[in-house]
Design an enzyme around this catalytic site. Structure first.
Site, PDB file in Angstrom:
ATOM      1  N   GLY A   5       4.663  12.701   4.216  1.00 48.28           N
ATOM      2  CA  GLY A   5       5.669  12.711   5.262  1.00 48.28           C
ATOM      3  C   GLY A   5       5.281  12.019   6.547  1.00 48.28           C
ATOM      4  O   GLY A   5       5.877  12.276   7.593  1.00 48.28           O
ATOM      5  N   GLY A  24       7.437  11.468  -7.860  1.00 45.25           N
ATOM      6  CA  GLY A  24       8.799  10.945  -7.819  1.00 45.25           C
ATOM      7  C   GLY A  24       9.637  11.589  -6.738  1.00 45.25           C
ATOM      8  O   GLY A  24      10.793  11.220  -6.537  1.00 45.25           O
ATOM      9  N   GLY A  25       9.048  12.543  -6.015  1.00 44.82           N
ATOM     10  CA  GLY A  25       9.792  13.238  -4.975  1.00 44.82           C
ATOM     11  C   GLY A  25      10.324  12.310  -3.906  1.00 44.82           C
ATOM     12  O   GLY A  25      11.477  12.436  -3.476  1.00 44.82           O
ATOM     13  N   GLN A  75       3.100  19.147   4.199  1.00 43.49           N
ATOM     14  CA  GLN A  75       4.239  18.552   4.877  1.00 43.49           C
ATOM     15  C   GLN A  75       4.353  19.186   6.268  1.00 43.49           C
ATOM     16  O   GLN A  75       3.380  19.678   6.792  1.00 43.49           O
ATOM     17  CB  GLN A  75       5.506  18.739   4.038  1.00 43.49           C
ATOM     18  CG  GLN A  75       5.568  17.868   2.791  1.00 43.49           C
ATOM     19  CD  GLN A  75       5.798  16.397   3.086  1.00 43.49           C
ATOM     20  OE1 GLN A  75       6.119  15.994   4.215  1.00 43.49           O
ATOM     21  NE2 GLN A  75       5.637  15.561   2.067  1.00 43.49           N
ATOM     22  N   CYS A 103     -10.577 -15.402  -4.594  1.00 47.41           N
ATOM     23  CA  CYS A 103      -9.509 -15.198  -5.574  1.00 47.41           C
ATOM     24  C   CYS A 103      -9.137 -16.531  -6.228  1.00 47.41           C
ATOM     25  O   CYS A 103      -9.551 -17.605  -5.784  1.00 47.41           O
ATOM     26  CB  CYS A 103      -8.287 -14.552  -4.917  1.00 47.41           C
ATOM     27  SG  CYS A 103      -7.300 -15.675  -3.897  1.00 47.41           S
ATOM     28  N   ASP A 140      -2.248   4.308  -0.534  1.00 49.90           N
ATOM     29  CA  ASP A 140      -1.523   3.372  -1.397  1.00 49.90           C
ATOM     30  C   ASP A 140      -0.368   2.771  -0.631  1.00 49.90           C
ATOM     31  O   ASP A 140       0.110   3.358   0.347  1.00 49.90           O
ATOM     32  CB  ASP A 140      -0.964   4.099  -2.626  1.00 49.90           C
ATOM     33  CG  ASP A 140       0.256   4.938  -2.272  1.00 49.90           C
ATOM     34  OD1 ASP A 140       1.391   4.426  -2.385  1.00 49.90           O
ATOM     35  OD2 ASP A 140       0.090   6.098  -1.844  1.00 49.90           O
ATOM     36  N   ASP A 165       2.568   9.549  -8.865  1.00 49.57           N
ATOM     37  CA  ASP A 165       3.372  10.197  -7.840  1.00 49.57           C
ATOM     38  C   ASP A 165       4.404  11.076  -8.533  1.00 49.57           C
ATOM     39  O   ASP A 165       4.858  10.775  -9.635  1.00 49.57           O
ATOM     40  CB  ASP A 165       4.054   9.117  -6.994  1.00 49.57           C
ATOM     41  CG  ASP A 165       4.697   9.657  -5.747  1.00 49.57           C
ATOM     42  OD1 ASP A 165       4.772  10.886  -5.597  1.00 49.57           O
ATOM     43  OD2 ASP A 165       5.129   8.844  -4.918  1.00 49.57           O
ATOM     44  N   CYS A 173     -12.405 -16.447   0.806  1.00 45.69           N
ATOM     45  CA  CYS A 173     -11.835 -15.654  -0.288  1.00 45.69           C
ATOM     46  C   CYS A 173     -12.192 -16.277  -1.637  1.00 45.69           C
ATOM     47  O   CYS A 173     -12.176 -17.501  -1.798  1.00 45.69           O
ATOM     48  CB  CYS A 173     -10.320 -15.572  -0.128  1.00 45.69           C
ATOM     49  SG  CYS A 173      -9.502 -14.577  -1.391  1.00 45.69           S
TER      50      CYS A 173
END
Length: 375
Positions: free
Chosen positions: A217, A92-93, A190, A307, A267, A90, A305
């Protein structure tokens, strides 16, 4: 670079393969967030066993700690972290612009104070690209302005125009990248929650013809109906041959909404964030392990599951770990929640392959309401 291998007959959902420097990524793809190049409470080998091919790291945080010079000394971010799969970084904005009392936006870039020590720093589209080039990120995100929900039209228009200008400058830097660097640039649309701004932003971004497109956004505190409205509208403006990424969504219902509208990558920190507070994702909703009812529960968190938590430990034991503040509890819960997200994506892929996604999504959303999925 991006190949669509199956379109769902009843929605815009699709299966694809995104070719990246550190291996192909099958889409739809949920990206775990490893802000500093590492997942909180999860080792790399655990992520690899879960099938993670793409992790998000954050340029803002890596710039502040450990610093670009440290990563450069190691050659790139992969060498520094020993993560041999793909990184999306990313810009960092979002982090910079969330520091609303500590930053100043200009046409050239953004001046901001570090959240760590208050020192002043300046990001430009070119400097942010250069950092990610040093990382040798597999996917690079352009610097943009993520405007908050509820601002007026004029402010949203100004931020959209600056984002577009920064996208042009980022693309110019990308075209002059160092020889041999094959990371893909994603530019970001945006426009806040104004459709004409979204349309203008997307059209101008598409003219730049970057390898991928992100929708920024949204999922910034707006009601779900507004999220769905802008998600559907903005996605419809992007050609189907482009990989599409919606930033910052990670609850199951938001992900299924995105896949329905043709989104390929997403994400969110949510699965591991809620895990650290004892909330576990299951097919029956969120299980909050700190509740007294689980003290004597000998069952696994989720029978189906596979895991580490669900194949070895009971709910009662996990509750004991959390009540005792043992680190193992957070590690097991974090692994479980990431594993759950990957299982959900795999079920989704099977539904798309069988042209059954619309039914699958409806059954899932009927079972889980929005309140049940949010911590």
């Amino acid at each position: 670079m991006f190949n669509i291998i199956k379109n769902d007959k009843n929605s815009n959902a699709r299966l694809g393969i995104l070719e990246l420097p550190h291996g192909n990524v099958a889409t739809p793809c949920f990206m775990p967030v490893g802000t500093l190049g590492v997942m909180k409470a999860l080792k790399h080998d655990v992520l690899e066993k879960l099938g993670c091919d793409l992790m998000l790291a954050n340029t803002y945080h890596l710039y502040l700690r450990p610093g670009i010079d440290v990563i450069k000394k190691y050659g790139n971010l992969h060498n520094f972290t020993t993560w041999n799969k793909n990184f999306l970084t990313d810009s960092g904005g979002f982090q910079v612009f969330s520091l609303s009392n500590f930053r100043k936006i200009e046409d050239e870039g953004v001046d901001f104070k570090s959240h760590i020590d208050g020192s002043r720093h300046y990001f430009t589209p070119e400097s942010v690209f250069s950092m990610q080039e040093t990382f040798e990120s597999d996917i690079i995100m352009a610097l943009d302005i993520c405007s908050p929900y509820g601002i007026d039209y004029d402010e949203a228009s100004l931020y959209t125009n600056i984002t577009t200008s920064w996208a042009r400058r980022t693309l110019c830097a990308y075209k002059n990248r160092k020889e041999g660097y094959e990371g893909l640039l994603f530019l970001i649309t945006q426009g806040n929650f104004f459709k004409d701004l979204r349309k203008r932003s997307t059209e101008l971004i598409l003219e730049l013809n970057s390898p991928g497109i992100a929708i920024g956004g949204i999922s910034v505190g707006e009601p779900r109906d507004r999220y769905l409205e802008i998600l559907e509208y903005n996605s419809s403006l992007i050609p189907k041959d482009k990989p599409k990424y919606v930033m910052g969504i990670g609850t199951p219902h938001y992900i299924l909404d995105a896949i329905y509208n043709g989104i390929d990558i997403f994400d969110c920190v949510n699965p591991t964030r809620i895990a650290r507070h004892g909330s576990l994702l299951t097919d029956n909703g969120i299980l909050r392990i700190n509740r007294a009812e689980f003290c004597f529960d000998t069952c696994s968190v989720e029978r189906e599951c596979s895991c580490t938590l669900c194949t070895r430990y009971s709910r009662g034991y996990l509750r004991h770990l959390f009540k005792s503040e043992e680190a193992l509890g957070v590690m097991l819960a974090s692994e479980h929640n990431i594993h759950y997200m990957f299982r959900l994506i795999n079920k989704t892929k099977n539904a798309i392959m069988n042209d059954n996604f619309v039914k699958f999504r409806k059954l899932y959303l009927d079972k889980y309401d929005e309140g049940n999925l949010n911590e």
